[in-house]
Design a protein around this motif. Structure first.
Motif, PDB file in Angstrom:
ATOM      1  N   ARG A   1     -82.551 -69.392  -7.535  1.00  0.00           N
ATOM      2  CA  ARG A   1     -83.068 -69.612  -8.892  1.00  0.00           C
ATOM      3  C   ARG A   1     -84.437 -70.281  -8.891  1.00  0.00           C
ATOM      4  O   ARG A   1     -85.283 -69.968  -9.716  1.00  0.00           O
ATOM      5  CB  ARG A   1     -82.105 -70.465  -9.699  1.00  0.00           C
ATOM      6  N   ASP A   2     -84.635 -71.217  -7.990  1.00  0.00           N
ATOM      7  CA  ASP A   2     -85.915 -71.919  -7.959  1.00  0.00           C
ATOM      8  C   ASP A   2     -87.014 -71.104  -7.273  1.00  0.00           C
ATOM      9  O   ASP A   2     -88.166 -71.508  -7.258  1.00  0.00           O
ATOM     10  CB  ASP A   2     -85.774 -73.291  -7.297  1.00  0.00           C
ATOM     11  N   GLY A   3     -86.662 -69.942  -6.717  1.00  0.00           N
ATOM     12  CA  GLY A   3     -87.643 -69.052  -6.104  1.00  0.00           C
ATOM     13  C   GLY A   3     -88.145 -69.502  -4.751  1.00  0.00           C
ATOM     14  O   GLY A   3     -89.092 -68.937  -4.210  1.00  0.00           O
ATOM     15  N   ARG A   4     -87.503 -70.486  -4.160  1.00  0.00           N
ATOM     16  CA  ARG A   4     -87.965 -71.008  -2.869  1.00  0.00           C
ATOM     17  C   ARG A   4     -87.471 -70.204  -1.677  1.00  0.00           C
ATOM     18  O   ARG A   4     -88.119 -70.160  -0.648  1.00  0.00           O
ATOM     19  CB  ARG A   4     -87.520 -72.456  -2.700  1.00  0.00           C
ATOM     20  N   THR A   5     -86.328 -69.587  -1.825  1.00  0.00           N
ATOM     21  CA  THR A   5     -85.714 -68.895  -0.690  1.00  0.00           C
ATOM     22  C   THR A   5     -85.397 -67.453  -1.047  1.00  0.00           C
ATOM     23  O   THR A   5     -84.820 -67.176  -2.094  1.00  0.00           O
ATOM     24  CB  THR A   5     -84.418 -69.617  -0.269  1.00  0.00           C
ATOM     25  N   TYR A   6     -85.765 -66.571  -0.148  1.00  0.00           N
ATOM     26  CA  TYR A   6     -85.513 -65.136  -0.293  1.00  0.00           C
ATOM     27  C   TYR A   6     -84.653 -64.686   0.876  1.00  0.00           C
ATOM     28  O   TYR A   6     -84.760 -65.211   1.987  1.00  0.00           O
ATOM     29  CB  TYR A   6     -86.830 -64.352  -0.258  1.00  0.00           C
ATOM     30  N   ARG A   7     -83.816 -63.695   0.611  1.00  0.00           N
ATOM     31  CA  ARG A   7     -82.982 -63.097   1.660  1.00  0.00           C
ATOM     32  C   ARG A   7     -82.908 -61.593   1.446  1.00  0.00           C
ATOM     33  O   ARG A   7     -82.951 -61.122   0.311  1.00  0.00           O
ATOM     34  CB  ARG A   7     -81.546 -63.631   1.609  1.00  0.00           C
ATOM     35  N   ARG A   8     -82.743 -60.903   2.526  1.00  0.00           N
ATOM     36  CA  ARG A   8     -82.455 -59.462   2.439  1.00  0.00           C
ATOM     37  C   ARG A   8     -81.043 -59.330   1.906  1.00  0.00           C
ATOM     38  O   ARG A   8     -80.121 -59.987   2.377  1.00  0.00           O
ATOM     39  CB  ARG A   8     -82.582 -58.843   3.822  1.00  0.00           C
ATOM     40  N   ALA A   9     -80.884 -58.509   0.878  1.00  0.00           N
ATOM     41  CA  ALA A   9     -79.571 -58.326   0.267  1.00  0.00           C
ATOM     42  C   ALA A   9     -78.639 -57.606   1.227  1.00  0.00           C
ATOM     43  O   ALA A   9     -79.061 -56.790   2.050  1.00  0.00           O
ATOM     44  CB  ALA A   9     -79.706 -57.526  -1.029  1.00  0.00           C
ATOM     45  N   ALA A  10     -77.352 -57.929   1.102  1.00  0.00           N
ATOM     46  CA  ALA A  10     -76.340 -57.229   1.894  1.00  0.00           C
ATOM     47  C   ALA A  10     -76.318 -55.777   1.452  1.00  0.00           C
ATOM     48  O   ALA A  10     -76.497 -55.461   0.276  1.00  0.00           O
ATOM     49  CB  ALA A  10     -74.978 -57.874   1.677  1.00  0.00           C
ATOM     50  N   THR A  11     -76.087 -54.890   2.386  1.00  0.00           N
ATOM     51  CA  THR A  11     -76.020 -53.469   2.065  1.00  0.00           C
ATOM     52  C   THR A  11     -74.826 -53.215   1.163  1.00  0.00           C
ATOM     53  O   THR A  11     -73.725 -53.668   1.437  1.00  0.00           O
ATOM     54  CB  THR A  11     -75.881 -52.626   3.345  1.00  0.00           C
ATOM     55  N   THR A  12     -75.095 -52.489   0.077  1.00  0.00           N
ATOM     56  CA  THR A  12     -74.016 -52.172  -0.841  1.00  0.00           C
ATOM     57  C   THR A  12     -73.971 -50.672  -1.049  1.00  0.00           C
ATOM     58  O   THR A  12     -74.948 -49.967  -0.883  1.00  0.00           O
ATOM     59  CB  THR A  12     -74.226 -52.880  -2.200  1.00  0.00           C
ATOM     60  N   ARG A  13     -72.799 -50.218  -1.470  1.00  0.00           N
ATOM     61  CA  ARG A  13     -72.544 -48.803  -1.796  1.00  0.00           C
ATOM     62  C   ARG A  13     -72.866 -47.953  -0.655  1.00  0.00           C
ATOM     63  O   ARG A  13     -73.580 -47.176  -0.387  1.00  0.00           O
ATOM     64  CB  ARG A  13     -73.295 -48.394  -3.056  1.00  0.00           C
TER      65      ARG A  13
END
Length: 117
Positions: free
Chosen positions: A105-117
């Protein structure tokens, strides 16, 4: 000239259409274009406007620039994206809105999303 005859609307209403339709149905679909044609010298030359094509690019960028189990700061995300295109903010936004990258929410940390579908 041959393209014009293949795409004439008057031919679509004739009986040979069913033959051409069955021929096209049995023919393999054209391979999806590779994203390599969007790059020159390792740099992205254009961010596609068409959503489907842009999704192909975003999938490629996600897979090649971001590790699955790693957190990134915004400057790290920007630096990674700048390796391919100067408009890192647009690419970052597209990656977030497409769900390929997630952020806190604070925009400090980004991650690659888990693969879905």
């Amino acid at each position: 000239m041959s393209q014009r005859t293949e795409h004439q609307p008057s031919q679509s209403a004739t009986a040979p259409t069913s033959a051409s339709a069955s021929a096209s149905a049995s023919a393999p679909s054209p391979p999806r274009r590779d994203v390599r044609d969007l790059f020159s010298g390792g740099r992205l030359t254009v961010i596609p406007r068409k959503a489907a094509r842009r999704e192909q690019l975003l999938a490629h960028l996600t897979e090649t620039l971001f590790a699955v189990d790693r957190e990134y700061t915004e400057p790290e995300v920007n630096d990674a994206l700048r390796t391919v295109h100067e408009d890192c903010s647009a690419l970052r936004r597209y990656l977030i809105t497409s769900g390929r990258l997630t952020r806190t929410r604070d925009g400090r940390t980004y991650r690659r999303a888990a693969t879905t579908r």
